[in-house]
Design a protein around this motif. Structure first.
Motif, PDB file in Angstrom:
ATOM      1  N   VAL A  59      69.191  14.036  27.355  1.00 20.70           N
ATOM      2  CA  VAL A  59      69.565  14.866  28.502  1.00 20.70           C
ATOM      3  C   VAL A  59      70.295  13.999  29.529  1.00 20.70           C
ATOM      4  CG1 VAL A  59      68.758  16.365  30.358  1.00 20.70           C
ATOM      5  CG2 VAL A  59      67.592  16.393  28.131  1.00 20.70           C
ATOM      6  N   ARG A  60      71.533  14.319  29.786  1.00 20.09           N
ATOM      7  CA  ARG A  60      72.349  13.531  30.712  1.00 20.09           C
ATOM      8  C   ARG A  60      71.775  13.605  32.119  1.00 20.09           C
ATOM      9  NH1 ARG A  60      78.774  12.844  31.023  1.00 20.09           N
ATOM     10  NH2 ARG A  60      78.954  12.061  33.172  1.00 20.09           N
ATOM     11  N   ILE A  61      71.758  12.467  32.800  1.00 22.46           N
ATOM     12  CA  ILE A  61      71.290  12.404  34.189  1.00 22.46           C
ATOM     13  C   ILE A  61      72.494  12.182  35.095  1.00 22.46           C
ATOM     14  CG2 ILE A  61      69.927  11.091  35.865  1.00 22.46           C
ATOM     15  CD1 ILE A  61      67.959  10.474  33.660  1.00 22.46           C
ATOM     16  N   ASP A  62      72.776  13.168  35.919  1.00 26.14           N
ATOM     17  CA  ASP A  62      73.882  13.060  36.870  1.00 26.14           C
ATOM     18  C   ASP A  62      73.389  12.835  38.293  1.00 26.14           C
ATOM     19  OD1 ASP A  62      76.051  13.433  35.037  1.00 26.14           O
ATOM     20  OD2 ASP A  62      75.484  15.548  34.906  1.00 26.14           O
ATOM     21  N   LYS A  63      72.084  13.001  38.520  1.00 25.60           N
ATOM     22  CA  LYS A  63      71.522  12.826  39.854  1.00 25.60           C
ATOM     23  C   LYS A  63      71.416  11.341  40.191  1.00 25.60           C
ATOM     24  CE  LYS A  63      67.660  14.628  42.621  1.00 25.60           C
ATOM     25  NZ  LYS A  63      66.466  15.521  42.562  1.00 25.60           N
ATOM     26  N   SER A  64      71.669  11.022  41.444  1.00 28.80           N
ATOM     27  CA  SER A  64      71.561   9.632  41.887  1.00 28.80           C
ATOM     28  C   SER A  64      70.145   9.348  42.377  1.00 28.80           C
ATOM     29  CB  SER A  64      72.562   9.351  43.017  1.00 28.80           C
ATOM     30  OG  SER A  64      73.888   9.475  42.555  1.00 28.80           O
ATOM     31  N   TYR A  65      69.552   8.286  41.857  1.00 31.46           N
ATOM     32  CA  TYR A  65      68.224   7.855  42.292  1.00 31.46           C
ATOM     33  C   TYR A  65      68.338   6.459  42.887  1.00 31.46           C
ATOM     34  CZ  TYR A  65      66.398  11.655  39.371  1.00 31.46           C
ATOM     35  OH  TYR A  65      66.123  12.886  38.819  1.00 31.46           O
ATOM     36  N   ARG A  66      67.537   6.220  43.925  1.00 33.66           N
ATOM     37  CA  ARG A  66      67.507   4.897  44.544  1.00 33.66           C
ATOM     38  C   ARG A  66      66.068   4.385  44.555  1.00 33.66           C
ATOM     39  NH1 ARG A  66      71.762   2.040  44.545  1.00 33.66           N
ATOM     40  NH2 ARG A  66      70.818   0.763  46.199  1.00 33.66           N
ATOM     41  N   PHE A  67      65.942   3.090  44.337  1.00 35.99           N
ATOM     42  CA  PHE A  67      64.636   2.443  44.288  1.00 35.99           C
ATOM     43  C   PHE A  67      64.665   1.172  45.128  1.00 35.99           C
ATOM     44  CE2 PHE A  67      65.768   4.403  40.227  1.00 35.99           C
ATOM     45  CZ  PHE A  67      64.769   5.352  40.104  1.00 35.99           C
ATOM     46  N   GLU A  68      63.485   0.735  45.524  1.00 34.73           N
ATOM     47  CA  GLU A  68      63.340  -0.547  46.209  1.00 34.73           C
ATOM     48  C   GLU A  68      62.678  -1.524  45.250  1.00 34.73           C
ATOM     49  OE1 GLU A  68      64.570  -1.456  49.150  1.00 34.73           O
ATOM     50  OE2 GLU A  68      65.496   0.545  49.188  1.00 34.73           O
ATOM     51  N   THR A  69      63.281  -2.684  45.081  1.00 30.64           N
ATOM     52  CA  THR A  69      62.761  -3.708  44.192  1.00 30.64           C
ATOM     53  C   THR A  69      62.659  -5.031  44.932  1.00 30.64           C
ATOM     54  OG1 THR A  69      64.849  -4.611  43.347  1.00 30.64           O
ATOM     55  CG2 THR A  69      64.075  -2.545  42.370  1.00 30.64           C
ATOM     56  N   ASP A  70      62.096  -6.021  44.287  1.00 28.04           N
ATOM     57  CA  ASP A  70      62.010  -7.352  44.903  1.00 28.04           C
ATOM     58  C   ASP A  70      63.391  -7.920  45.204  1.00 28.04           C
ATOM     59  OD1 ASP A  70      59.286  -7.190  44.645  1.00 28.04           O
ATOM     60  OD2 ASP A  70      59.145  -8.550  42.928  1.00 28.04           O
ATOM     61  N   GLN A  71      64.396  -7.447  44.474  1.00 28.67           N
ATOM     62  CA  GLN A  71      65.765  -7.934  44.667  1.00 28.67           C
ATOM     63  C   GLN A  71      66.563  -7.060  45.633  1.00 28.67           C
ATOM     64  OE1 GLN A  71      64.431  -7.461  41.378  1.00 28.67           O
ATOM     65  NE2 GLN A  71      63.716  -9.576  41.574  1.00 28.67           N
ATOM     66  N   GLY A  72      65.938  -6.021  46.201  1.00 25.95           N
ATOM     67  CA  GLY A  72      66.619  -5.121  47.119  1.00 25.95           C
ATOM     68  C   GLY A  72      66.773  -3.735  46.534  1.00 25.95           C
ATOM     69  N   GLY A  73      67.617  -2.916  47.162  1.00 26.52           N
ATOM     70  CA  GLY A  73      67.839  -1.559  46.698  1.00 26.52           C
ATOM     71  C   GLY A  73      68.497  -1.545  45.326  1.00 26.52           C
ATOM     72  N   ALA A  74      68.163  -0.535  44.524  1.00 29.04           N
ATOM     73  CA  ALA A  74      68.709  -0.459  43.170  1.00 29.04           C
ATOM     74  C   ALA A  74      68.885   0.994  42.753  1.00 29.04           C
ATOM     75  CB  ALA A  74      67.782  -1.177  42.182  1.00 29.04           C
ATOM     76  N   SER A  75      69.860   1.216  41.906  1.00 28.24           N
ATOM     77  CA  SER A  75      70.064   2.528  41.293  1.00 28.24           C
ATOM     78  C   SER A  75      69.344   2.539  39.947  1.00 28.24           C
ATOM     79  CB  SER A  75      71.552   2.780  41.076  1.00 28.24           C
ATOM     80  OG  SER A  75      72.071   1.857  40.127  1.00 28.24           O
ATOM     81  N   LEU A  76      69.301   3.704  39.311  1.00 22.24           N
ATOM     82  CA  LEU A  76      68.707   3.777  37.981  1.00 22.24           C
ATOM     83  C   LEU A  76      69.489   2.904  37.008  1.00 22.24           C
ATOM     84  CD1 LEU A  76      66.492   5.061  36.250  1.00 22.24           C
ATOM     85  CD2 LEU A  76      68.049   6.976  35.798  1.00 22.24           C
ATOM     86  N   ALA A  77      70.805   2.904  37.141  1.00 22.05           N
ATOM     87  CA  ALA A  77      71.634   2.063  36.270  1.00 22.05           C
ATOM     88  C   ALA A  77      71.313   0.587  36.464  1.00 22.05           C
ATOM     89  CB  ALA A  77      73.113   2.338  36.535  1.00 22.05           C
ATOM     90  N   ASP A  78      71.036   0.191  37.698  1.00 19.79           N
ATOM     91  CA  ASP A  78      70.709  -1.214  37.976  1.00 19.79           C
ATOM     92  C   ASP A  78      69.451  -1.656  37.234  1.00 19.79           C
ATOM     93  OD1 ASP A  78      72.879  -1.524  39.709  1.00 19.79           O
ATOM     94  OD2 ASP A  78      71.699  -0.914  41.464  1.00 19.79           O
ATOM     95  N   LEU A  79      68.506  -0.738  37.065  1.00 17.45           N
ATOM     96  CA  LEU A  79      67.248  -1.107  36.416  1.00 17.45           C
ATOM     97  C   LEU A  79      67.443  -1.498  34.953  1.00 17.45           C
ATOM     98  CD1 LEU A  79      64.714   1.535  37.846  1.00 17.45           C
ATOM     99  CD2 LEU A  79      65.410  -0.673  38.795  1.00 17.45           C
ATOM    100  N   PHE A  80      68.533  -1.061  34.347  1.00 17.56           N
ATOM    101  CA  PHE A  80      68.808  -1.444  32.959  1.00 17.56           C
ATOM    102  C   PHE A  80      69.098  -2.943  32.840  1.00 17.56           C
ATOM    103  CE2 PHE A  80      69.264   3.057  32.548  1.00 17.56           C
ATOM    104  CZ  PHE A  80      69.114   3.367  31.203  1.00 17.56           C
ATOM    105  N   GLY A  81      69.591  -3.546  33.901  1.00 24.10           N
ATOM    106  CA  GLY A  81      69.855  -4.983  33.883  1.00 24.10           C
ATOM    107  C   GLY A  81      70.807  -5.409  32.775  1.00 24.10           C
ATOM    108  N   GLY A  82      71.784  -4.584  32.476  1.00 18.88           N
ATOM    109  CA  GLY A  82      72.753  -4.922  31.441  1.00 18.88           C
ATOM    110  C   GLY A  82      72.324  -4.542  30.040  1.00 18.88           C
TER     111      GLY A  82
END
Length: 254
Positions: A43-66
């Motif tokens: 199921v495609r996700i088009d909604k933008s999510y934001r999170f707080e991490t030890d490294q600062g703000g992050a998107s869902l895409a950022d959590l993949f870490g490459g």
């Protein structure tokens, strides 16, 4: 004198070989279930999510870490909790060791909770954990993936968890004693405690597009609960008469 069945080594071996056939069948069935999970439509996700991490703000895409895959453990730690859920805490005790292995197999791993990041960081330090933990306190992520609920949903009896409405112990009336106990250990009341639930959600990224692939809740989380996999192989099994486990720093010296 033991009340359990006893026998000779030959009798034990015959029974063990019969059990081995059943264990092999279960293993094959688990392989089939894994294939069914992987065959689910994405199921495609088009909604933008934001999170707080030890490294600062992050998107869902950022959590993949490459990496191309992401597993999220939904840890019960609501914004009003003083400490994380004892059950989730016992599950999370096994996370430190798996992160590196998953990362080197193209899978990112994150634990996610609604509590503010500073609460998560303090609790993580107390528990001696090193796995990545993000706060989803500023958005709808937990609500969209059915692990957090509003007071209104509670009042109206509209909580849908584990793909059904009602039927879960946290929604029962009167409130079951284990829920009361766990809420107390988290420094909150049962209603507040029950607005957050455990679960696992997985995601994949292809050509820059993120898809939700799988979620499981309630007993679906049992498979990663490390201590139970060992107890199921102990002579007396789970041998439970109630809530017996604690956070690992709350046991006595015995």
């Amino acid at each position: 004198m033991t009340t359990h069945t006893t026998g000779t080594r030959e009798e034990w071996l015959a029974a063990r070989l019969e059990l081995l056939d059943a264990e092999k069948e279960l293993t094959r069935r688990n392989d089939t279930l894994a294939q069914q999970r992987q065959a689910l439509p994405w199921v495609r996700i088009d909604k933008s999510y934001r999170f707080e991490t030890d490294q600062g703000g992050a998107s869902l895409a950022d959590l993949f870490g490459g990496r191309s895959q992401l597993i999220v453990y939904h840890f019960m730690f609501g914004p009003d909790y003083k400490a994380g859920c004892p059950s989730c805490s016992s599950i999370a005790d096994s996370f430190n060791g798996i992160v590196t292995h998953l990362q080197h197999h193209d899978v990112a791993f994150w634990t996610m909770s609604r509590a503010p990041l500073e609460k998560l960081q303090a609790y993580k330090k107390r528990m001696g954990w090193t796995f990545p933990w993000a706060s989803s306190s500023s958005g709808d992520f937990n609500f969209d993936f059915n692990v957090s609920f509003t007071e209104q949903q509670q009042r109206d009896g509209e909580i849908e968890y584990n793909y059904q409405r009602g039927g879960h112990a946290m929604d029962a009336a009167p409130v079951p004693e284990p829920v009361v106990q766990f809420a107390d250990t988290c420094g909150t009341d049962p209603s507040t405690y029950a607005r957050d639930r455990p679960g696992i959600s997985t995601f994949v990224m292809e050509e820059g597009v993120i898809y939700h692939t799988y979620s499981t809740y309630a007993r679906g989380v049992d498979g990663i609960w490390g201590m139970y996999q060992w107890l199921d192989r102990a002579p007396k099994g789970r041998n439970e008469t109630g809530v017996w486990w604690r956070r690992h720093d709350e046991y006595g010296n015995g």
